[in-house]
Design an enzyme around this catalytic site. Structure first.
Site, short mmCIF file in Angstrom:
data_model
loop_
_atom_site.label_atom_id
_atom_site.label_comp_id
_atom_site.label_asym_id
_atom_site.label_seq_id
_atom_site.Cartn_x
_atom_site.Cartn_y
_atom_site.Cartn_z
N ASN A 138 0.81 -1.21 0.00
CA ASN A 138 0.00 0.00 0.00
C ASN A 138 0.85 1.27 0.00
OD1 ASN A 138 -2.61 1.08 -0.03
ND2 ASN A 138 -2.48 1.57 2.13
N LYS B 28 -5.68 4.79 -10.51
CA LYS B 28 -4.49 4.71 -11.37
C LYS B 28 -4.88 4.68 -12.84
CE LYS B 28 -1.47 1.66 -10.01
NZ LYS B 28 -0.75 0.36 -9.86
N GLN C 60 -7.53 1.27 -6.24
CA GLN C 60 -6.74 0.81 -7.38
C GLN C 60 -7.21 1.48 -8.67
OE1 GLN C 60 -6.38 -3.49 -7.87
NE2 GLN C 60 -6.54 -3.29 -10.07
N SER D 273 -10.85 15.12 -46.82
CA SER D 273 -12.10 14.37 -46.81
C SER D 273 -12.01 13.23 -47.81
CB SER D 273 -13.26 15.29 -47.19
OG SER D 273 -14.40 14.56 -47.57
N TYR E 240 -7.59 1.59 3.89
CA TYR E 240 -7.44 1.18 2.49
C TYR E 240 -8.67 0.40 2.00
CZ TYR E 240 -6.08 -1.22 -1.71
OH TYR E 240 -6.07 -1.69 -2.99
N THR F 4 -18.71 39.55 -28.75
CA THR F 4 -19.50 39.22 -27.57
C THR F 4 -20.79 38.58 -28.08
OG1 THR F 4 -20.63 41.37 -27.47
CG2 THR F 4 -18.55 41.15 -26.26
N HIS F 5 -21.24 37.53 -27.44
CA HIS F 5 -22.43 36.78 -27.89
C HIS F 5 -22.25 36.24 -29.32
CE1 HIS F 5 -24.63 38.51 -24.43
NE2 HIS F 5 -24.03 39.63 -24.77
N ASN G 147 -9.19 20.09 -43.13
CA ASN G 147 -9.86 20.01 -41.83
C ASN G 147 -8.91 20.23 -40.66
OD1 ASN G 147 -12.31 19.33 -43.11
ND2 ASN G 147 -11.70 17.18 -43.20
#
Length: 425
Positions: free
Chosen positions: A109, A325, A322, A277, A317, A154-155, A285
Site C-alpha cells: 500500500n 491509477k 486501485q 475528406s 485502504y 461578444t455573444h 480540416n
C-alpha cells in the site's frame, strides 16, 4: 506471484478482475518504485535491519532493474500481480534471502502511494515545463502579430477591435492562472507517505525523515492514516491542475477551429498540418485542434471521475483505490500530448493581415468613434444616441485609426509584465 501469497491460489477469474490493467500501467510507474525501494533499503541498513553488504547488494540489483526499465526491457508477465511482485521476485532470484528482506517494514500500500507521489511530482514538472514552452510561443507570436487586427466578439456578434497580439497573449496569461493550480497539486504530491505501511505505521523503528530526504520530498505526510487517506486525493489535486490547463487549451482550440473556417478566414496552417475528406477534395480540416478540444474536454471530467471513486470511502485502504491509477495515468499522457501538439502546430500558423478591410466589420469601430465624440466634449449618453441613429440610418463612418493605450489593451499588451508573472512561478 503475489506479495500476499499464503500458499493457496485464487480463481483465475478473480485474478483477472482484480488485477485489471495494472501491469500495463505499472510499466510507467516501475522506475519510481525502484527509487523508493532503494531509499527504503538504505533506511533499513541505517537502522540495522540490513547489513551494509545486504544494503549495497539490494541497491546494486535495483540499479540493474532500473536499467532494464530505462531500456524498455522490463516486463511484468501475467504470472505477476504487479510491478512490486515482479521487482521483489527479481531481487529474490538474484540475492536469495536478502531479496526477501526488501519488504520489511513496508506494505504494498505505501509502495503504491510513494511511487505515485514520485510519479506525479515528475509528471507535474513536465506538464509545467511544456506549458511554459507553449506560453513562450504564444508571447512570441503575440509580439510578431501585435499590429494585425481581428474582430472581437461578444455573444458571437461583432463587438470591438481586437488583435492577434491581444488574442494570443490572453491565452498566455490564462496559462499562468492554470499553473497556480499545478503548483498546488505539486505541493500536495511533495509529501513522503512511505512508512505508513498498510495505513497504521510499523512497529519497526523506521526513519521516515531519512527516506524523505533520500527521495527528494519537501516534507513528510506525518500522520500515517492521513498518508493513507492521501491516496486518490493527490491524484484528484493533479486532475484539477490539468483540468484548468485543459479548459484554456480547449477554448484556444475552439477559437482556432472557428478562425480557420472559410466564413472567418482569420488564419491558416500548412497542408501537412490539416487533413482531408474521403469525398470532398477541397477540404482542409482542423482535426488536430478538434481532437485537442475533445481530449481537453474529457480531461475536465477527470476530477469528477476521481470524486465518484473515492467520495464515500471511510478511512483506511479499500480496493476501489486501485481504480484511480487507470484514470489518472492515461489522463496525464493526454494532457502532455495536447500541450505538445499545440506547441508544434502553432509555430506554423499564418495570419490574415487584411481581415478588417471587409466592410462587414465597420461596426467594430463604433465604440472608438463614439469615444472620440466624448473626448471632443459631447456627453457620453448623447454621443451614444447619435452613434446609434447613424448606424440605424446607414450613415455611420467608422474611425479606423484607433489608439488604445491603457495597460492590457491592444495598443499596450504588457507582454513583459505578463512574462514577469510567469517567471515568478
Amino acid at each position: 506471484m503475489k506479495l500476499w501469497d499464503k500458499g493457496f491460489s485464487t480463481d483465475k477469474k478473480i485474478d483477472h478482475f482484480t488485477v485489471g490493467n495494472d501491469r500495463e500501467l505499472d510499466l510507467q510507474l516501475a522506475k519510481y518504485d525502484i527509487i523508493a525501494s532503494q531509499a527504503h533499503a538504505k533506511m533499513l541498513g541505517k537502522i540495522g535491519l540490513l547489513t551494509e553488504e545486504e544494503t549495497n547488494s539490494l541497491v546494486k540489483e535495483l540499479d540493474a532493474i532500473a536499467d532494464t526499465i530505462e531500456k524498455g526491457e522490463f516486463v511484468i508477465e501475467d504470472s505477476f500481480e504487479d510491478m512490486h511482485s515482479k521487482i521483489e521476485y527479481v531481487l529474490t532470484e538474484k540475492l536469495g534471502d536478502t531479496g526477501k528482506k526488501i519488504h520489511t517494514a513496508r506494505s504494498r500500500n505505501d509502495q503504491v502511494l510513494v511511487a505515485m507521489h514520485l510519479y506525479l511530482k515528475n509528471e507535474l514538472s513536465e506538464i509545467k515545463s511544456g506549458t511554459k514552452e507553449l506560453f513562450d510561443l504564444l508571447l512570441e507570436l503575440a509580439e510578431k502579430h501585435k499590429d494585425v487586427l481581428l474582430p472581437g466578439y461578444t455573444h458571437l456578434q461583432i463587438a470591438m477591435p481586437s488583435s492577434f497580439g491581444l488574442w494570443l497573449s490572453a491565452y498566455a496569461e490564462s496559462l499562468i492562472d492554470d499553473l497556480y493550480f499545478v503548483d498546488a497539486a505539486y505541493k500536495v504530491a511533495d509529501q513522503n507517505p512511505l512508512g505508513s505501511a498498510a495505513g497504521y505505521g510499523s512497529s519497526f523503528p523506521i526513519d521516515r525523515s531519512f527516506t524523505t530526504k533520500e527521495m527528494g520530498f519537501d516534507t513528510l505526510k506525518y500522520n500515517v492514516v492521513a498518508a493513507q487517506m492521501g491516496r486518490g486525493k493527490v491524484e484528484k489535486a493533479t486532475a484539477f491542475g490539468m483540468a484548468n490547463i485543459a479548459a484554456t487549451l480547449s477554448k484556444l482550440a475552439m477559437d482556432i477551429c472557428l478562425y480557420m473556417s472559410q466564413n472567418f478566414n482569420f488564419l491558416s496552417f500548412p497542408d501537412e498540418l490539416t487533413t482531408g475528406s474521403s469525398i470532398m477534395p477541397h477540404k482542409k480540416n482542423p482535426d488536430v485542434f478538434e481532437l485537442v478540444r475533445g481530449k481537453c474536454n474529457k480531461l475536465q471530467s477527470i476530477p469528477n471521475q476521481l470524486t465518484l471513486v473515492i467520495n464515500n470511502l471511510p478511512s483506511g485502504y479499500h480496493r476501489d483505490l486501485q481504480l484511480v491509477k487507470e484514470i489518472i495515468v492515461p489522463a496525464i499522457q493526454d494532457m502532455k500530448a495536447c500541450i505538445e501538439i499545440l506547441t508544434f502546430s502553432l509555430k506554423e500558423m499564418k495570419v490574415n493581415k487584411g481581415i478588417l478591410e471587409d466592410p462587414k466589420y465597420d461596426y467594430l469601430f463604433s465604440v472608438d468613434t463614439l469615444n472620440e465624440l466624448v473626448q471632443s466634449g459631447m456627453p457620453f449618453r448623447d454621443a451614444y444616441k447619435k452613434m446609434g441613429l447613424e448606424i440605424q440610418e446607414g450613415t455611420f463612418t467608422p474611425k479606423r485609426d484607433i489608439h488604445h493605450t491603457h495597460e492590457g489593451s491592444l495598443g499596450n499588451l504588457c507582454l513583459d509584465e505578463i512574462r514577469g508573472k510567469m517567471d515568478k512561478i
